[in-house]
Structure formats: structure tokens, C-alpha cells
Write an enzyme that holds these catalytic residues in place. Structure first.
Site, mmCIF file in Angstrom:
data_model
loop_
_atom_site.group_PDB
_atom_site.id
_atom_site.type_symbol
_atom_site.label_atom_id
_atom_site.label_comp_id
_atom_site.label_asym_id
_atom_site.label_seq_id
_atom_site.Cartn_x
_atom_site.Cartn_y
_atom_site.Cartn_z
ATOM 1 N N ARG A 27 0.818 -1.219 0.000
ATOM 2 C CA ARG A 27 0.000 0.000 0.000
ATOM 3 C C ARG A 27 0.852 1.270 0.000
ATOM 4 O O ARG A 27 0.459 2.282 0.571
ATOM 5 C CB ARG A 27 -0.951 0.033 1.207
ATOM 6 C CG ARG A 27 -1.951 -1.087 1.240
ATOM 7 C CD ARG A 27 -3.112 -0.783 0.313
ATOM 8 N NE ARG A 27 -4.054 -1.886 0.294
ATOM 9 C CZ ARG A 27 -5.249 -1.866 0.847
ATOM 10 N NH1 ARG A 27 -5.671 -0.783 1.415
ATOM 11 N NH2 ARG A 27 -6.028 -2.916 0.795
ATOM 12 N N ARG A 31 -3.499 6.438 1.137
ATOM 13 C CA ARG A 31 -4.072 7.614 1.801
ATOM 14 C C ARG A 31 -3.149 8.352 2.757
ATOM 15 O O ARG A 31 -3.431 9.476 3.141
ATOM 16 C CB ARG A 31 -5.360 7.209 2.527
ATOM 17 C CG ARG A 31 -6.507 6.966 1.571
ATOM 18 C CD ARG A 31 -7.649 6.263 2.264
ATOM 19 N NE ARG A 31 -7.273 4.901 2.607
ATOM 20 C CZ ARG A 31 -8.069 4.042 3.254
ATOM 21 N NH1 ARG A 31 -9.256 4.426 3.656
ATOM 22 N NH2 ARG A 31 -7.668 2.821 3.498
ATOM 23 N N ARG A 40 -6.757 11.455 -5.819
ATOM 24 C CA ARG A 40 -8.021 10.758 -5.602
ATOM 25 C C ARG A 40 -9.190 11.743 -5.657
ATOM 26 O O ARG A 40 -10.247 11.446 -6.209
ATOM 27 C CB ARG A 40 -8.004 10.050 -4.255
ATOM 28 C CG ARG A 40 -9.188 9.144 -4.020
ATOM 29 C CD ARG A 40 -9.060 8.553 -2.633
ATOM 30 N NE ARG A 40 -10.035 7.531 -2.334
ATOM 31 C CZ ARG A 40 -11.297 7.763 -2.014
ATOM 32 N NH1 ARG A 40 -11.751 9.003 -1.979
ATOM 33 N NH2 ARG A 40 -12.100 6.770 -1.733
ATOM 34 N N ASP A 77 -6.840 -2.663 -7.367
ATOM 35 C CA ASP A 77 -7.341 -3.332 -6.179
ATOM 36 C C ASP A 77 -7.567 -4.798 -6.496
ATOM 37 O O ASP A 77 -7.724 -5.170 -7.658
ATOM 38 C CB ASP A 77 -8.645 -2.685 -5.693
ATOM 39 C CG ASP A 77 -8.929 -3.073 -4.255
ATOM 40 O OD1 ASP A 77 -8.290 -2.513 -3.357
ATOM 41 O OD2 ASP A 77 -9.764 -3.974 -4.029
ATOM 42 N N TYR A 154 -14.904 -11.906 -0.094
ATOM 43 C CA TYR A 154 -15.591 -10.629 -0.344
ATOM 44 C C TYR A 154 -16.851 -10.830 -1.188
ATOM 45 O O TYR A 154 -17.868 -10.175 -0.985
ATOM 46 C CB TYR A 154 -14.654 -9.643 -1.047
ATOM 47 C CG TYR A 154 -13.641 -8.995 -0.130
ATOM 48 C CD1 TYR A 154 -14.013 -7.958 0.734
ATOM 49 C CD2 TYR A 154 -12.322 -9.403 -0.116
ATOM 50 C CE1 TYR A 154 -13.089 -7.358 1.576
ATOM 51 C CE2 TYR A 154 -11.384 -8.813 0.722
ATOM 52 C CZ TYR A 154 -11.768 -7.787 1.570
ATOM 53 O OH TYR A 154 -10.863 -7.203 2.410
HETATM 54 O O1 1CP Z 1 0.188 0.694 -3.269
HETATM 55 C C1 1CP Z 1 -0.321 -0.443 -3.352
HETATM 56 O O2 1CP Z 1 -0.059 -1.353 -2.560
HETATM 57 C C2 1CP Z 1 -1.198 -0.761 -4.542
HETATM 58 C C3 1CP Z 1 -2.595 -0.645 -4.385
HETATM 59 C C4 1CP Z 1 -3.487 -1.619 -3.642
HETATM 60 C C5 1CP Z 1 -3.346 -3.003 -3.368
HETATM 61 C C6 1CP Z 1 -2.173 -3.897 -3.627
HETATM 62 C C7 1CP Z 1 -4.748 -1.226 -3.174
HETATM 63 C C8 1CP Z 1 -5.271 0.127 -3.258
HETATM 64 N N1 1CP Z 1 -5.403 -2.348 -2.694
HETATM 65 C C9 1CP Z 1 -4.569 -3.432 -2.784
HETATM 66 C C10 1CP Z 1 -4.854 -4.819 -2.413
HETATM 67 C C11 1CP Z 1 -6.010 -5.111 -1.545
HETATM 68 N N2 1CP Z 1 -7.261 -4.546 -1.558
HETATM 69 C C12 1CP Z 1 -6.030 -6.141 -0.586
HETATM 70 C C13 1CP Z 1 -4.892 -7.117 -0.356
HETATM 71 C C14 1CP Z 1 -3.783 -6.581 0.470
HETATM 72 C C15 1CP Z 1 -4.151 -6.221 1.885
HETATM 73 O O3 1CP Z 1 -4.504 -7.127 2.648
HETATM 74 O O4 1CP Z 1 -4.049 -5.029 2.207
HETATM 75 C C16 1CP Z 1 -7.297 -6.157 0.027
HETATM 76 C C17 1CP Z 1 -7.790 -7.067 1.131
HETATM 77 C C18 1CP Z 1 -8.071 -5.145 -0.608
HETATM 78 C C19 1CP Z 1 -9.496 -4.829 -0.347
HETATM 79 C C20 1CP Z 1 -9.673 -3.404 -0.032
HETATM 80 N N3 1CP Z 1 -9.701 -2.421 -0.979
HETATM 81 C C21 1CP Z 1 -9.706 -2.801 1.239
HETATM 82 C C22 1CP Z 1 -9.653 -3.540 2.569
HETATM 83 C C23 1CP Z 1 -11.022 -3.778 3.063
HETATM 84 C C24 1CP Z 1 -11.086 -4.678 4.273
HETATM 85 O O5 1CP Z 1 -11.826 -5.677 4.233
HETATM 86 O O6 1CP Z 1 -10.378 -4.385 5.256
HETATM 87 C C25 1CP Z 1 -9.817 -1.412 1.038
HETATM 88 C C26 1CP Z 1 -9.935 -0.352 2.077
HETATM 89 C C27 1CP Z 1 -9.798 -1.188 -0.371
HETATM 90 C C28 1CP Z 1 -9.777 0.094 -1.088
HETATM 91 C C29 1CP Z 1 -8.408 0.549 -1.414
HETATM 92 N N4 1CP Z 1 -7.571 -0.182 -2.239
HETATM 93 C C30 1CP Z 1 -6.391 0.510 -2.392
HETATM 94 C C31 1CP Z 1 -6.497 1.733 -1.650
HETATM 95 C C32 1CP Z 1 -5.436 2.797 -1.591
HETATM 96 C C33 1CP Z 1 -7.746 1.733 -1.035
HETATM 97 C C34 1CP Z 1 -8.322 2.839 -0.183
HETATM 98 C C35 1CP Z 1 -9.171 3.649 -1.087
HETATM 99 C C36 1CP Z 1 -9.258 5.094 -0.781
HETATM 100 O O7 1CP Z 1 -10.078 5.441 0.084
HETATM 101 O O8 1CP Z 1 -8.555 5.902 -1.434
#
Ligand code: 1CP
Length: 358
Positions: A27, A31, A40, A77, A154
Site C-alpha cells: 500500500r 491515503r 483521488r 485493487d 468478499y
Molecule cells: O500501493 C499499493 O499497494 C497498490 C494498491 C493496492 C493493493 C495492492 C490497493 C489500493 N489495494 C490493494 C490490495 C487489496 N485490496 C487487498 C490485499 C492486500 C491487503 O490485505 O491489504 C485487500 C484485502 C483489498 C481490499 C480493499 N480495498 C480494502 C480492505 C477492506 C477490508 O476488508 O479491510 C480497502 C480499504 C480497499 C480500497 C483501497 N484499495 C487501495 C487503496 C489505496 C484503497 C483505499 C481507497 C481510498 O479510500 O482511497
């Protein structure tokens, strides 16, 4: 082959002897960075950001430009695949990802098709091509997917979950339906990863965020066996076989030997794993990636240096039989992290790891 200016990360993943430990951070585009929040905002919402290749490219490069990390990860994502299958992903502010049309019946599973990576997921492939062009071979680009178990969780829960009662209910009550769903997701993931490689991804990461919620036997049946299919498919494809693949099961420290047996190149470790112990168990078979507690990034720079050194010392010297170490956090950096701490982390690892590579 490309002429990467910094190929430390890929050389490490190939098990070569290297001059220092490479670092990237899960990540890393996100944010906690003000420039991410600005882009964003410009996009309007998260999915538009993912679906607009130029903007996805911009945020992918932000942490590379600012911190000099050793690898970039595609901004996207894991939930793109279920979205492309028609489940309609929305990201609700303060709630997280939600599907408008979650899987609720056997008929829902029967109606799922495998998305065409160049059609429904063409925006991801376009983002990869645009990012590779903009990176201009400065550092390698990591492509990724969620694990079938994590994606199915999910899809069936309809959102994040604390107890996983729907997906585990399906697993216990209708294992055949669960396997049917997992197989469709696995086939989709395999095509998606192959297309990512064809578009320019130089290594692959499988995020099994929720595999750790399973018992050992059910982990083997419902998560690992499908990740194993993915590794085999990548390794047997002539266009992908040289692309390293890393598996990360959060909470999977119990199963490192089983995971290494899939034939993957590396394993991601969460922070609950003792990295010295992991090295003794599987360090001669796979590269280890991790594993500082991400919450350290919300504290002060001294704590960051201290804890980073603890991880480097934990892995210790890179002996001739050790496959290698890639520095990372044990899970994603949080929105509360201080950007200065990322600077400190990268400096600490880049300036202090060569002593372990003599
Ligand atoms: O910089 C990076 O790492 C690349 C971007 C990236 C990656 C690899 C994002 C952006 N998401 C992911 C993978 C991801 N998404 C995972 C696997 C890794 C992990 O465990 O963290 C998972 C479980 C998700 C699902 C997801 N998407 C969540 C988690 C929800 C939960 O159940 O806890 C969330 C909050 C998102 C949205 C998201 N994806 C990425 C970002 C930066 C965000 C936040 C969005 C925002 O508000 O801007």
C-alpha cells in the site's frame, strides 16, 4: 530482457547474491500521502482512479518519486475481478469495499463467467502499459491479484467481514458450491495474471489476506490448493515462467513449509512471524518478504529505524544457502502513517543492509 536501472528487487527474487536488501511497502501508494489524496480527489472516487490509467499511473509513481523505493506496485485493487464478473463494486467512505450484487445462491455461482482481461479488465492492462512507459525502467513493476479464497470471501460476504460467517457457512454446508466458486475465481485469476505479464508486469504477488482465518485442513483445501494451481499455471506458461511470484497469507506463519512447496519464489510474512525462525524453516527454499509491524509507521522516526534494524538483524547474514530477503511491512501501511517515516524507513534499509550481504 529490459535494461532496468535498478534491478535489485528482481535479482533478489531470482535468488542472486545482491549488494543490499531491496525495499518496497504494501500500500505504498495510498491515503497516508497528501499527493495521493489530491489525485483521488481529482478522480472523484476510488474506482475512477483505478479505471483511469493516467491517474492510476500518477499514484503508482508518487511513492517512487518521493522515497526512491526499489519496486513499484500497480495501483489497482484485488476486487477488480469480482467487479468485472458483474458484482458491482462500490467503495463506501468509512465502510470500505461493498458489492451491490453479492453471491447469495448456487444460481449466482452458476451464472458467473470468466472476465476477459483485455475487455472487462482492459483498464488494468492499460494502466500497466502506461505505468511501464512512465517508469522508463527505473524500477520493476509488480502486478498482483487477491487469492481465490480472499476474493470469494468478499464476493460471498458482500463486503469486509469480521467473522466470515457467510463464506465459512458455504464452505461447511455446501463445499461443492464453494469449490465451484473458487475454481471459477482461480481460472479468472490465472488469465488475469498472464495478461498482466503480457502487458508488462515484471513480478507477481498473490494477496491471501483472509486465508489465515481458516483451520489448517481447510486452508489446504480452500485456499492453498487454489494458490498452488495459480503458481503451477504461471510456472508452466512459457511467457510467464521467468516472472517471480510471491504468496502472502496474512496469519499464515503456521504454514510456511506448505506454502513454499507450491513452487512459488517468495513468501510474504506478516509481523507476527519471527523472521529468524521463518528463515530457519524455509529460507533455503524461498525468498522472504517482510515483516515490520505497520503500526510502527504511525509512531516516530527513531522507532522506525529501531524496528527496521530489528527485522534486518532478524534475517541476519545472507549465507550461500539463503535465498534472500526483501524488506516490507507485515501488512499494508495505514492511512495514519507519517510520510517522513517512510523516508526514514527507506534510508535505514538502504543505508544499513549491505553489512548483511558480505
Ligand atoms: O500501493 C499499493 O499497494 C497498490 C494498491 C493496492 C493493493 C495492492 C490497493 C489500493 N489495494 C490493494 C490490495 C487489496 N485490496 C487487498 C490485499 C492486500 C491487503 O490485505 O491489504 C485487500 C484485502 C483489498 C481490499 C480493499 N480495498 C480494502 C480492505 C477492506 C477490508 O476488508 O479491510 C480497502 C480499504 C480497499 C480500497 C483501497 N484499495 C487501495 C487503496 C489505496 C484503497 C483505499 C481507497 C481510498 O479510500 O482511497
Amino acid at each position: 530482457m529490459t535494461d532496468l536501472k535498478n534491478d535489485l528487487y528482481l535479482r533478489t527474487l531470482r535468488g542472486e547474491k545482491v549488494e543490499r536488501t531491496p525495499i518496497w511497502v504494501m500500500r505504498q501508494a495510498g491515503r497516508y500521502l497528501p499527493e495521493y489524496r489530491a489525485t483521488r480527489k481529482q478522480a472523484g472516487d476510488f474506482l475512477t482512479l483505478c479505471k483511469t490509467p493516467e491517474l492510476a499511473c500518477e499514484v503508482t509513481l508518487q511513492p517512487i518519486d518521493r522515497f526512491g523505493l526499489d519496486a513499484a506496485i500497480l495501483f489497482s485493487d484485488i476486487l477488480t475481478i469480482p467487479d468485472a464478473m458483474g458484482l458491482e463494486l462500490v467503495l463506501e467512505e468509512g465502510v470500505g469495499p461493498v458489492f451491490n450484487k453479492p453471491i447469495r445462491s448456487a444460481a449466482d455461482i452458476d451464472s458467473l463467467g470468466i472476465p476477459d482481461p483485455e475487455q472487462e479488465l482492459g483498464y488494468v492492462m492499460n494502466a500497466i502499459r502506461v505505468i511501464r512507459h512512465a517508469l522508463d525502467d527505473r524500477v520493476p513493476l509488480i502486478g498482483f491479484t487477491g487469492s481465490p479464497w480472499t476474493l470469494a470471501s468478499y464476493m460471498v460476504e458482500g463486503s469486509g467481514s469480521k467473522d466470515f460467517r457467510r463464506i465459512k457457512g458455504l464452505m461447511f454446508e455446501s463445499p461443492e458450491s464453494a469449490h465451484k466458486l473458487l475454481q471459477i475465481v482461480t481460472d479468472s485469476v490465472i488469465q488475469y495474471l498472464k495478461a498482466q505479464v503480457a502487458s508488462g508486469a515484471q513480478s507477481l504477488m498473490v494477496f491471501d489476506t483472509w486465508g489465515g482465518m481458516l483451520s489448517t485442513e481447510n486452508y489446504k483445501r480452500f485456499s492453498l490448493s487454489y494458490m498452488s494451481q495459480i503458481v503451477s499455471a504461471i510456472k508452466s506458461d512459457p511467457l510467464c515462467s521467468s516472472v517471480p511470484i510471491v504468496l502472502f497469507t496474512k496469519g499464515g506463519g503456521r504454514w510456511l513449509e506448505l506454502m513454499a512447496d507450491t513452487g512459488c519464489d517468495g513468501l510474504g510474512l506478516d509481523w507476527t512471524v519471527d523472521i529468524a525462525d521463518a528463515k530457519a524453516r524455509v529460507g533455503d527454499k524461498v525468498i522472504l518478504q517482510g515483516n515490520m509491524d505497520p503500526v510502527v509507521m504511525n509512531t516516530g522516526p527513531e522507532q522506525v529505524s529501531e524496528q527496521a534494524m530489528e527485522v534486518l538483524l532478524g534475517y541476519g547474514n545472507h549465507g550461500p544457502n539463503d535465498k534472500g530477503h526483501i524488506f516490507n511491512l507485515g501488512h499494508g501501511i495505514q492511512p495514519f502513517a507519517h510520510p517522513e517515516n517512510m523516508q526514514r524507513l527507506v534510508q535505514t534499509v538502504q543505508a544499513n543492509s549491505s553489512q548483511f550481504h558480505t
